[in-house]
Design a protein around this motif. Structure first.
Motif, PDB file in Angstrom:
ATOM      1  N   VAL A 137       0.870  -1.176   0.000  1.00  0.00           N
ATOM      2  CA  VAL A 137       0.000   0.000   0.000  1.00  0.00           C
ATOM      3  C   VAL A 137       0.911   1.231   0.000  1.00  0.00           C
ATOM      4  O   VAL A 137       1.813   1.327   0.842  1.00  0.00           O
ATOM      5  CB  VAL A 137      -0.922   0.032   1.239  1.00  0.00           C
ATOM      6  N   PRO A 138       0.701   2.172  -0.933  1.00  0.00           N
ATOM      7  CA  PRO A 138       1.536   3.378  -0.948  1.00  0.00           C
ATOM      8  C   PRO A 138       1.467   4.125   0.385  1.00  0.00           C
ATOM      9  O   PRO A 138       0.435   4.105   1.065  1.00  0.00           O
ATOM     10  CB  PRO A 138       0.932   4.222  -2.083  1.00  0.00           C
ATOM     11  N   GLU A 139       2.568   4.762   0.739  1.00  0.00           N
ATOM     12  CA  GLU A 139       2.639   5.429   2.039  1.00  0.00           C
ATOM     13  C   GLU A 139       1.537   6.462   2.220  1.00  0.00           C
ATOM     14  O   GLU A 139       0.983   6.617   3.316  1.00  0.00           O
ATOM     15  CB  GLU A 139       4.012   6.097   2.204  1.00  0.00           C
ATOM     16  N   GLU A 140       1.193   7.178   1.150  1.00  0.00           N
ATOM     17  CA  GLU A 140       0.176   8.227   1.272  1.00  0.00           C
ATOM     18  C   GLU A 140      -1.215   7.666   1.516  1.00  0.00           C
ATOM     19  O   GLU A 140      -2.133   8.402   1.906  1.00  0.00           O
ATOM     20  CB  GLU A 140       0.163   9.117   0.024  1.00  0.00           C
ATOM     21  N   LEU A 141      -1.392   6.357   1.312  1.00  0.00           N
ATOM     22  CA  LEU A 141      -2.700   5.734   1.521  1.00  0.00           C
ATOM     23  C   LEU A 141      -2.752   4.886   2.780  1.00  0.00           C
ATOM     24  O   LEU A 141      -3.801   4.308   3.090  1.00  0.00           O
ATOM     25  CB  LEU A 141      -3.067   4.869   0.306  1.00  0.00           C
ATOM     26  N   ARG A 142      -1.662   4.810   3.525  1.00  0.00           N
ATOM     27  CA  ARG A 142      -1.630   3.978   4.718  1.00  0.00           C
ATOM     28  C   ARG A 142      -2.394   4.638   5.868  1.00  0.00           C
ATOM     29  O   ARG A 142      -2.577   5.840   5.906  1.00  0.00           O
ATOM     30  CB  ARG A 142      -0.187   3.691   5.130  1.00  0.00           C
ATOM     31  N   GLY A 143      -2.844   3.821   6.795  1.00  0.00           N
ATOM     32  CA  GLY A 143      -3.622   4.323   7.918  1.00  0.00           C
ATOM     33  C   GLY A 143      -5.094   4.458   7.616  1.00  0.00           C
ATOM     34  O   GLY A 143      -5.866   4.968   8.440  1.00  0.00           O
ATOM     35  N   GLN A 144      -5.540   4.008   6.459  1.00  0.00           N
ATOM     36  CA  GLN A 144      -6.949   4.104   6.060  1.00  0.00           C
ATOM     37  C   GLN A 144      -7.639   2.735   6.036  1.00  0.00           C
ATOM     38  O   GLN A 144      -8.774   2.626   5.583  1.00  0.00           O
ATOM     39  CB  GLN A 144      -7.050   4.757   4.670  1.00  0.00           C
ATOM     40  N   GLY A 145      -6.960   1.720   6.512  1.00  0.00           N
ATOM     41  CA  GLY A 145      -7.556   0.396   6.563  1.00  0.00           C
ATOM     42  C   GLY A 145      -7.531  -0.354   5.238  1.00  0.00           C
ATOM     43  O   GLY A 145      -8.196  -1.387   5.095  1.00  0.00           O
ATOM     44  N   ILE A 146      -6.745   0.124   4.276  1.00  0.00           N
ATOM     45  CA  ILE A 146      -6.717  -0.515   2.957  1.00  0.00           C
ATOM     46  C   ILE A 146      -6.079  -1.902   3.029  1.00  0.00           C
ATOM     47  O   ILE A 146      -6.555  -2.859   2.408  1.00  0.00           O
ATOM     48  CB  ILE A 146      -5.988   0.383   1.936  1.00  0.00           C
ATOM     49  N   ALA A 147      -5.004  -2.022   3.806  1.00  0.00           N
ATOM     50  CA  ALA A 147      -4.329  -3.325   3.921  1.00  0.00           C
ATOM     51  C   ALA A 147      -5.271  -4.360   4.522  1.00  0.00           C
ATOM     52  O   ALA A 147      -5.312  -5.516   4.059  1.00  0.00           O
ATOM     53  CB  ALA A 147      -3.075  -3.178   4.773  1.00  0.00           C
ATOM     54  N   THR A 148      -6.050  -3.937   5.523  1.00  0.00           N
ATOM     55  CA  THR A 148      -7.007  -4.863   6.139  1.00  0.00           C
ATOM     56  C   THR A 148      -8.062  -5.290   5.132  1.00  0.00           C
ATOM     57  O   THR A 148      -8.441  -6.475   5.057  1.00  0.00           O
ATOM     58  CB  THR A 148      -7.669  -4.206   7.358  1.00  0.00           C
ATOM     59  N   ARG A 149      -8.542  -4.343   4.344  1.00  0.00           N
ATOM     60  CA  ARG A 149      -9.544  -4.667   3.322  1.00  0.00           C
ATOM     61  C   ARG A 149      -8.972  -5.606   2.267  1.00  0.00           C
ATOM     62  O   ARG A 149      -9.671  -6.510   1.778  1.00  0.00           O
ATOM     63  CB  ARG A 149     -10.052  -3.379   2.668  1.00  0.00           C
ATOM     64  N   LEU A 150      -7.720  -5.405   1.902  1.00  0.00           N
ATOM     65  CA  LEU A 150      -7.077  -6.307   0.936  1.00  0.00           C
ATOM     66  C   LEU A 150      -7.031  -7.730   1.480  1.00  0.00           C
ATOM     67  O   LEU A 150      -7.341  -8.695   0.766  1.00  0.00           O
ATOM     68  CB  LEU A 150      -5.670  -5.819   0.612  1.00  0.00           C
ATOM     69  N   LEU A 151      -6.631  -7.874   2.747  1.00  0.00           N
ATOM     70  CA  LEU A 151      -6.569  -9.199   3.355  1.00  0.00           C
ATOM     71  C   LEU A 151      -7.949  -9.844   3.399  1.00  0.00           C
ATOM     72  O   LEU A 151      -8.110 -11.015   3.054  1.00  0.00           O
ATOM     73  CB  LEU A 151      -5.996  -9.098   4.769  1.00  0.00           C
ATOM     74  N   GLU A 152      -8.947  -9.077   3.822  1.00  0.00           N
ATOM     75  CA  GLU A 152     -10.305  -9.625   3.916  1.00  0.00           C
ATOM     76  C   GLU A 152     -10.825 -10.045   2.547  1.00  0.00           C
ATOM     77  O   GLU A 152     -11.465 -11.099   2.411  1.00  0.00           O
ATOM     78  CB  GLU A 152     -11.232  -8.586   4.538  1.00  0.00           C
ATOM     79  N   THR A 153     -10.540  -9.235   1.523  1.00  0.00           N
ATOM     80  CA  THR A 153     -10.993  -9.560   0.166  1.00  0.00           C
ATOM     81  C   THR A 153     -10.343 -10.848  -0.335  1.00  0.00           C
ATOM     82  O   THR A 153     -11.012 -11.726  -0.900  1.00  0.00           O
ATOM     83  CB  THR A 153     -10.664  -8.403  -0.799  1.00  0.00           C
ATOM     84  N   ALA A 154      -9.042 -10.968  -0.110  1.00  0.00           N
ATOM     85  CA  ALA A 154      -8.324 -12.173  -0.545  1.00  0.00           C
ATOM     86  C   ALA A 154      -8.803 -13.401   0.225  1.00  0.00           C
ATOM     87  O   ALA A 154      -8.984 -14.483  -0.350  1.00  0.00           O
ATOM     88  CB  ALA A 154      -6.819 -11.980  -0.359  1.00  0.00           C
ATOM     89  N   GLU A 155      -9.034 -13.254   1.514  1.00  0.00           N
ATOM     90  CA  GLU A 155      -9.478 -14.381   2.338  1.00  0.00           C
ATOM     91  C   GLU A 155     -10.878 -14.848   1.927  1.00  0.00           C
ATOM     92  O   GLU A 155     -11.145 -16.063   1.876  1.00  0.00           O
ATOM     93  CB  GLU A 155      -9.463 -13.980   3.813  1.00  0.00           C
ATOM     94  N   ASN A 156     -11.758 -13.898   1.638  1.00  0.00           N
ATOM     95  CA  ASN A 156     -13.111 -14.268   1.198  1.00  0.00           C
ATOM     96  C   ASN A 156     -13.067 -15.043  -0.120  1.00  0.00           C
ATOM     97  O   ASN A 156     -13.784 -16.041  -0.296  1.00  0.00           O
ATOM     98  CB  ASN A 156     -13.980 -13.018   1.051  1.00  0.00           C
ATOM     99  N   GLU A 157     -12.212 -14.588  -1.045  1.00  0.00           N
ATOM    100  CA  GLU A 157     -12.075 -15.301  -2.314  1.00  0.00           C
ATOM    101  C   GLU A 157     -11.501 -16.698  -2.087  1.00  0.00           C
ATOM    102  O   GLU A 157     -11.931 -17.674  -2.712  1.00  0.00           O
ATOM    103  CB  GLU A 157     -11.171 -14.510  -3.259  1.00  0.00           C
ATOM    104  N   ALA A 158     -10.549 -16.801  -1.173  1.00  0.00           N
ATOM    105  CA  ALA A 158      -9.945 -18.097  -0.874  1.00  0.00           C
ATOM    106  C   ALA A 158     -10.983 -19.061  -0.282  1.00  0.00           C
ATOM    107  O   ALA A 158     -10.983 -20.252  -0.605  1.00  0.00           O
ATOM    108  CB  ALA A 158      -8.771 -17.924   0.086  1.00  0.00           C
ATOM    109  N   ARG A 159     -11.844 -18.561   0.570  1.00  0.00           N
ATOM    110  CA  ARG A 159     -12.901 -19.420   1.136  1.00  0.00           C
ATOM    111  C   ARG A 159     -13.802 -19.951   0.033  1.00  0.00           C
ATOM    112  O   ARG A 159     -14.191 -21.131   0.040  1.00  0.00           O
ATOM    113  CB  ARG A 159     -13.714 -18.632   2.155  1.00  0.00           C
ATOM    114  N   GLN A 160     -14.138 -19.085  -0.904  1.00  0.00           N
ATOM    115  CA  GLN A 160     -14.986 -19.529  -2.024  1.00  0.00           C
ATOM    116  C   GLN A 160     -14.294 -20.589  -2.867  1.00  0.00           C
ATOM    117  O   GLN A 160     -14.959 -21.413  -3.510  1.00  0.00           O
ATOM    118  CB  GLN A 160     -15.373 -18.324  -2.885  1.00  0.00           C
ATOM    119  N   ARG A 161     -12.981 -20.584  -2.862  1.00  0.00           N
ATOM    120  CA  ARG A 161     -12.225 -21.592  -3.603  1.00  0.00           C
ATOM    121  C   ARG A 161     -11.998 -22.862  -2.771  1.00  0.00           C
ATOM    122  O   ARG A 161     -11.329 -23.777  -3.217  1.00  0.00           O
ATOM    123  CB  ARG A 161     -10.871 -21.025  -4.045  1.00  0.00           C
TER     124      ARG A 161
END
Length: 206
Positions: A137-161
């Motif tokens: 995540v670019p430094e200017e976008l950190r602290g906004q919960g983007i990394a957490t959302r990325l993890l959750e999105t990837a995990e949800n897709e993995a569960r579907q698989r």
């Protein structure tokens, strides 16, 4: 004629004209019904010669077969063909022994207002696991919960698989704390990679 290196044997010789046998520099000849015994020197364990009537068979031990030279070459520029031979060979071996991997790439992308990729998560799913390879995540976008959302999105897709777990590794202490907040737990580490830092392995049940 028995080679003098054949295994130690006791050989009765009856009713035949004995051929001259050279052993330890001594020549002997016997005739008639006389049946001597000959102590023959043992053959090296790598090379065993057996006689079955008129047929001769040679068995080469595994050690001797391995003596056939195989060259080892080191390079930092393997060709695409070289890489494919090694990777495909391992894939086929694992497929025969533990079944297909069902390997599929997985990417969760962060797009800016212009639709351009500025960060994201890269990984794959295989054998029931999500493997997270890269998260940025670019430094200017950190602290906004983007990394957490990325993890959750990837995990949800993995569960579907059909995945039941996820794992990753990191050398970043801040990233390690983020993963812990998202439910990941350390299951091992490699010290001094690089020097003064630890590579931490983390996993999570999905």
């Amino acid at each position: 004629m028995w080679n003098r290196r054949d295994h130690l044997q006791t050989i009765p010789l009856q009713r035949q004209l004995f051929r001259r046998i050279a052993y330890a520099g001594v020549f002997s000849k016997r005739y008639g019904n006389y049946a001597p015994t000959l102590d023959i020197a043992p053959l090296p364990k790598f090379h065993i010669l057996h006689r079955e009537g008129k047929r001769h068979k040679r068995w080469l031990s595994t050690n001797q077969q391995m003596r056939k030279a195989m060259e080892i070459h080191i390079t930092d520029m393997p060709s695409d063909e070289d890489v494919a031979i090694i990777e495909n060979g391992l894939i086929e071996f694992n497929k025969r022994h533990i079944g297909p991997s069902d390997r599929r790439p997985l990417a969760a992308l962060v797009l800016d207002e212009h639709g351009e990729v500025v960060g994201g998560l890269l990984g794959l799913t295989a054998r029931g696991w999500l493997v997270i390879d890269t998260l940025f995540v670019p430094e200017e976008l950190r602290g906004q919960g983007i990394a957490t959302r990325l993890l959750e999105t990837a995990e949800n897709e993995a569960r579907q698989r059909g995945c039941h777990g996820a794992w990753l590794d990191t050398v970043n202490a801040d990233a390690s704390r983020l993963y812990q907040k998202c439910g990941y737990r350390s299951f091992g580490k490699l010290d001094d990679l690089p020097k003064g830092h630890n590579l931490v392995f983390m996993s999570k049940s999905l």
